[in-house]
Design a protein around this motif. Structure first.
Motif, mmCIF file in Angstrom:
data_model
loop_
_atom_site.group_PDB
_atom_site.id
_atom_site.type_symbol
_atom_site.label_atom_id
_atom_site.label_comp_id
_atom_site.label_asym_id
_atom_site.label_seq_id
_atom_site.Cartn_x
_atom_site.Cartn_y
_atom_site.Cartn_z
ATOM 1 N N LYS A 60 -60.303 19.210 -14.254
ATOM 2 C CA LYS A 60 -59.201 20.009 -13.709
ATOM 3 C C LYS A 60 -59.471 20.374 -12.249
ATOM 4 C CE LYS A 60 -57.051 22.602 -16.505
ATOM 5 N NZ LYS A 60 -56.668 23.663 -17.477
ATOM 6 N N ALA A 61 -60.730 20.693 -11.947
ATOM 7 C CA ALA A 61 -61.081 21.034 -10.566
ATOM 8 C C ALA A 61 -60.752 19.879 -9.633
ATOM 9 C CB ALA A 61 -62.563 21.380 -10.479
ATOM 10 N N LEU A 62 -61.138 18.675 -10.025
ATOM 11 C CA LEU A 62 -60.880 17.510 -9.174
ATOM 12 C C LEU A 62 -59.389 17.197 -9.111
ATOM 13 C CD1 LEU A 62 -63.863 15.224 -10.211
ATOM 14 C CD2 LEU A 62 -63.554 16.443 -8.049
ATOM 15 N N ALA A 63 -58.691 17.341 -10.223
ATOM 16 C CA ALA A 63 -57.255 17.039 -10.241
ATOM 17 C C ALA A 63 -56.501 17.981 -9.312
ATOM 18 C CB ALA A 63 -56.721 17.144 -11.669
ATOM 19 N N ILE A 64 -56.842 19.259 -9.346
ATOM 20 C CA ILE A 64 -56.164 20.220 -8.470
ATOM 21 C C ILE A 64 -56.590 20.013 -7.021
ATOM 22 C CG2 ILE A 64 -55.990 22.670 -7.886
ATOM 23 C CD1 ILE A 64 -55.970 23.276 -10.855
ATOM 24 N N ALA A 65 -57.890 19.782 -6.808
ATOM 25 C CA ALA A 65 -58.377 19.568 -5.444
ATOM 26 C C ALA A 65 -57.622 18.434 -4.770
ATOM 27 C CB ALA A 65 -59.868 19.284 -5.458
ATOM 28 N N ARG A 66 -57.348 17.370 -5.503
ATOM 29 C CA ARG A 66 -56.662 16.201 -4.912
ATOM 30 C C ARG A 66 -55.199 16.482 -4.593
ATOM 31 N NH1 ARG A 66 -60.224 13.059 -8.752
ATOM 32 N NH2 ARG A 66 -61.716 12.001 -7.393
ATOM 33 N N GLN A 67 -54.671 17.574 -5.114
ATOM 34 C CA GLN A 67 -53.283 17.942 -4.794
ATOM 35 C C GLN A 67 -53.186 18.884 -3.595
ATOM 36 O OE1 GLN A 67 -50.834 19.054 -8.371
ATOM 37 N NE2 GLN A 67 -52.777 18.754 -9.443
ATOM 38 N N LEU A 68 -54.301 19.409 -3.174
ATOM 39 C CA LEU A 68 -54.279 20.407 -2.108
ATOM 40 C C LEU A 68 -54.261 19.744 -0.734
ATOM 41 C CD1 LEU A 68 -56.805 22.983 -3.596
ATOM 42 C CD2 LEU A 68 -54.300 23.106 -3.584
ATOM 43 N N GLU A 69 -53.393 20.229 0.120
ATOM 44 C CA GLU A 69 -53.228 19.670 1.464
ATOM 45 C C GLU A 69 -54.256 20.308 2.389
ATOM 46 O OE1 GLU A 69 -49.176 20.676 2.138
ATOM 47 O OE2 GLU A 69 -48.405 19.111 0.800
ATOM 48 N N ALA A 70 -55.465 19.804 2.300
ATOM 49 C CA ALA A 70 -56.577 20.366 3.067
ATOM 50 C C ALA A 70 -57.586 19.267 3.350
ATOM 51 C CB ALA A 70 -57.238 21.511 2.296
ATOM 52 N N GLY A 71 -58.292 19.422 4.460
ATOM 53 C CA GLY A 71 -59.295 18.429 4.822
ATOM 54 C C GLY A 71 -60.595 18.588 4.070
ATOM 55 N N TYR A 72 -60.809 19.770 3.447
ATOM 56 C CA TYR A 72 -62.057 20.018 2.726
ATOM 57 C C TYR A 72 -61.743 20.975 1.584
ATOM 58 C CZ TYR A 72 -67.196 19.992 2.534
ATOM 59 O OH TYR A 72 -68.502 19.770 2.175
ATOM 60 N N THR A 73 -62.201 20.653 0.378
ATOM 61 C CA THR A 73 -62.020 21.534 -0.767
ATOM 62 C C THR A 73 -63.373 21.831 -1.400
ATOM 63 O OG1 THR A 73 -59.792 20.706 -1.236
ATOM 64 C CG2 THR A 73 -60.941 21.843 -3.025
ATOM 65 N N TYR A 74 -63.657 23.109 -1.586
ATOM 66 C CA TYR A 74 -64.891 23.559 -2.229
ATOM 67 C C TYR A 74 -64.610 23.856 -3.694
ATOM 68 C CZ TYR A 74 -65.612 24.739 2.731
ATOM 69 O OH TYR A 74 -65.671 24.712 4.105
ATOM 70 N N ILE A 75 -65.602 23.627 -4.545
ATOM 71 C CA ILE A 75 -65.501 23.970 -5.949
ATOM 72 C C ILE A 75 -66.463 25.121 -6.241
ATOM 73 C CG2 ILE A 75 -65.639 23.128 -8.325
ATOM 74 C CD1 ILE A 75 -63.488 21.741 -6.624
ATOM 75 N N ASN A 76 -65.929 26.225 -6.735
ATOM 76 C CA ASN A 76 -66.716 27.417 -7.094
ATOM 77 C C ASN A 76 -67.542 27.956 -5.922
ATOM 78 O OD1 ASN A 76 -65.740 27.443 -9.757
ATOM 79 N ND2 ASN A 76 -67.249 25.898 -10.360
ATOM 80 N N GLY A 77 -66.993 27.858 -4.756
ATOM 81 C CA GLY A 77 -67.593 28.390 -3.548
ATOM 82 C C GLY A 77 -66.569 28.257 -2.441
ATOM 83 N N HIS A 78 -66.898 28.778 -1.254
ATOM 84 C CA HIS A 78 -65.971 28.635 -0.138
ATOM 85 C C HIS A 78 -66.704 28.972 1.158
ATOM 86 C CE1 HIS A 78 -61.526 28.483 0.939
ATOM 87 N NE2 HIS A 78 -62.145 28.660 2.103
ATOM 88 N N GLY A 79 -66.434 28.187 2.197
ATOM 89 C CA GLY A 79 -66.923 28.502 3.524
ATOM 90 C C GLY A 79 -68.302 27.967 3.839
ATOM 91 N N PRO A 80 -68.950 28.530 4.869
ATOM 92 C CA PRO A 80 -70.217 27.978 5.365
ATOM 93 C C PRO A 80 -71.304 27.842 4.306
ATOM 94 C CG PRO A 80 -69.358 29.604 6.898
ATOM 95 C CD PRO A 80 -68.485 29.676 5.686
ATOM 96 N N THR A 81 -71.360 28.773 3.351
ATOM 97 C CA THR A 81 -72.416 28.703 2.346
ATOM 98 C C THR A 81 -72.165 27.593 1.329
ATOM 99 O OG1 THR A 81 -71.303 30.365 0.969
ATOM 100 C CG2 THR A 81 -72.934 31.162 2.575
ATOM 101 N N ALA A 82 -70.979 26.987 1.362
ATOM 102 C CA ALA A 82 -70.648 25.902 0.438
ATOM 103 C C ALA A 82 -70.456 24.571 1.155
ATOM 104 C CB ALA A 82 -69.375 26.259 -0.342
ATOM 105 N N GLN A 83 -70.732 24.536 2.435
ATOM 106 C CA GLN A 83 -70.416 23.380 3.276
ATOM 107 C C GLN A 83 -71.511 22.320 3.237
ATOM 108 O OE1 GLN A 83 -67.556 23.476 5.226
ATOM 109 N NE2 GLN A 83 -67.796 21.463 6.104
#
Length: 496
Positions: free
Chosen positions: A431-454
């Motif tokens: 589900k994470a990958l399916a939703i990520a592929r629908q998001l209009e963004a250049g980078y998608t994090y799973i269960n994290g966000h921002g510099p600490t997940a980059q």
């Protein structure tokens, strides 16, 4: 901390040497936690200084481009080593960075010490870069290779200047380009001293540094006849201006123009203390002044109260004050203008009837009142048309919005002029990958966000008004090169 002995004056760096700006001009930089404190003075470069820097880089280009990838990589590895070799110097530059920028000392040291990692990563691409593709005839034998473009103009913002510098400078250098760097006028001292350390390890003219007012010298750099690539990180409006200026000479551009990143919390997400701290840092690290920060949080209605309680508790533990003080966990915003933007968004949300709560301890109320401070704030169930939802806050405020199903969450996340980053919070991999592929963004994090997940090995950049092109990763190096095809009659190039 206000004595003249503790103030710093930085110079330009052109053709292998530090030098003052034309006519010796400088400008003052003040501490955003203590605006009356002058931290130092940076050289105020002129159009003539820009021209000298670009021509120096242009003259150095043939020899630098003529070096092998491994020769250039060896110098990048040396830079990475020298940047952290002197602990006293690292501590000095980190403290200076804290005082001129406002972010807490822990973050300035993190940015200072990890810059070299991005030089090492770019150096690791040497073998891959030297390979080329060969197509055998008939009808032709063709070699597909790449070559550097020439002088690259790198324009760096104030919020994470060293990290962002590490996303474009080593890539430009390993690709074979010479460069002119313009740091932000709001955060120029520590970045300039760091650039000087790098430049002294390179042949004269390969790395040049010009500081000063963007309004005075920005167009002269972007529109210079000898600049062959522009890489800009900053606001949408300035990015559009950069693109128009570069278009006059058909100079290619890479633009990273910020974002309004959406996070989606699904019903099965793990919401423990660790998850809430990842959300907190994703949204509020560096006082929220990060292009890839979590700026809109969409939460399934069944978990909404849980997320509100968890993030409220995380925000309540923060200590807001001077970033130089050891107990401080959130410093001021960098400048008065940005503080006004953030406080205006909060006021608008309150005026529209949204619930807004501010959190955190303020040990020094007098300091808080005089500096550019804003406590971390959460906005609950705001209307979608409010600026705190529609625009990039670039400060310590986060709207939390409920949704009822996944399709609604994706629609809300994509309902933005921005498309930089996003995140999905769930324990379901598919589900994470399916939703990520629908998001209009250049980078998608799973269960994290921002510099600490980059992951710096991946290309970074956005869609829509978040920009054009990519930094970081192998692809970030290719942005500084152009393809070159060489063809001959079949059997000629391969010796048949």
């Amino acid at each position: 901390m206000t004595s003249a002995e503790q103030q710093v004056t930085t110079e330009l760096f052109i053709n292998g040497e530090a030098r003052p700006a034309e006519n010796g001009r400088t400008y003052a930089i003040h501490n955003p936690a203590r605006p009356e404190e002058c931290v130092g003075h940076a050289a105020r470069g002129s159009v003539a200084d820009v021209d000298a820097a670009v021509r120096s880089a242009h003259a150095a280009f043939p020899a630098w481009a003529g070096r092998s990838y491994e020769e250039r990589a060896a110098l990048l590895r040396q830079i990475a080593e020298v940047l952290v070799a002197d602990e006293d110097d690292v501590a000095f530059r980190s403290s200076l960075f804290c005082r001129e920028h406002g972010k807490i000392l822990k973050e300035t040291r993190l940015e200072m010490t990890r810059l070299g990692d991005r030089f090492l990563l770019s150096a690791s691409y040497a073998d891959r870069l030297q390979a080329h593709e060969t197509l055998s005839g008939p009808p032709f034998d063709t070699i597909i290779t790449r070559q550097p473009r020439g002088v690259a103009a790198l324009i760096v913002p104030w919020n994470w200047p060293l990290s962002i510098l590490g996303a474009k400078l080593p890539q430009a250098l390993i690709a074979g380009n010479t460069v002119v760097v313009k740091p932000s006028q709001n955060s120029a001292l520590a970045p300039t001293l760091t650039l000087h350390k790098m430049a002294r390890l390179l042949p004269p003219g390969v790395l040049n540094v010009v500081t000063g007012s963007s309004g005075e010298i920005g167009d002269a750099l972007v529109g210079h006849e000898l600049v062959r690539r522009v890489n800009f990180t900053g606001s949408i409006e300035v990015g559009k201006h950069v693109m128009r200026t570069a278009a006059e000479r058909l100079t290619p551009v890479t633009l990273e123009l910020g974002g309004n990143d959406a996070g989606i919390v699904l019903p099965d997400a793990t919401l423990d203390a660790g998850a809430f701290m990842r959300m907190y840092f994703g949204a509020f690290m560096s006082t929220g002044q990060i292009c890839m920060a979590l700026k809109r949080l969409y939460v399934h209605r069944s978990r909404y109260d849980e997320v509100v309680d968890g993030l409220s508790a995380a925000c309540a533990r923060q200590v807001v004050g001077d970033g130089m003080l050891p107990d401080t966990t959130m410093g001021p915003l960098n400048n008065r203008k940005q503080l006004g933007i953030v406080q205006g968004m909060i006021a608008e949300a309150r005026g529209a009837g949204a619930e807004v709560k501010e959190f955190g301890a303020v040990p020094d109320a007098e300091l808080y009142a005089s500096g550019y401070f804003q406590k971390p704030a959460l906005v609950f169930r705001p209307e979608p048309g409010l600026s705190v939802v529609r625009d990039e806050q670039f400060g310590p405020v986060l709207p939390i919005i409920p949704f009822d199903d996944e399709a609604e969450a994706v629609r809300l996340a994509n309902d933005s002029d921005f498309g930089l980053c996003s995140s999905v919070w769930t324990e379901d991999r598919e589900k994470a990958l399916a939703i990520a592929r629908q998001l209009e963004a250049g980078y998608t994090y799973i269960n994290g966000h921002g510099p600490t997940a980059q992951d710096s090995r991946g290309p970074f950049g956005g869609f829509k008004q978040s920009g054009i092109g990519r930094n970081l990763g192998y692809e970030g190096v290719l942005e500084f090169q152009g393809y070159h095809s060489i063809s001959a009659p079949a059997g000629w190039l391969n010796g048949a």
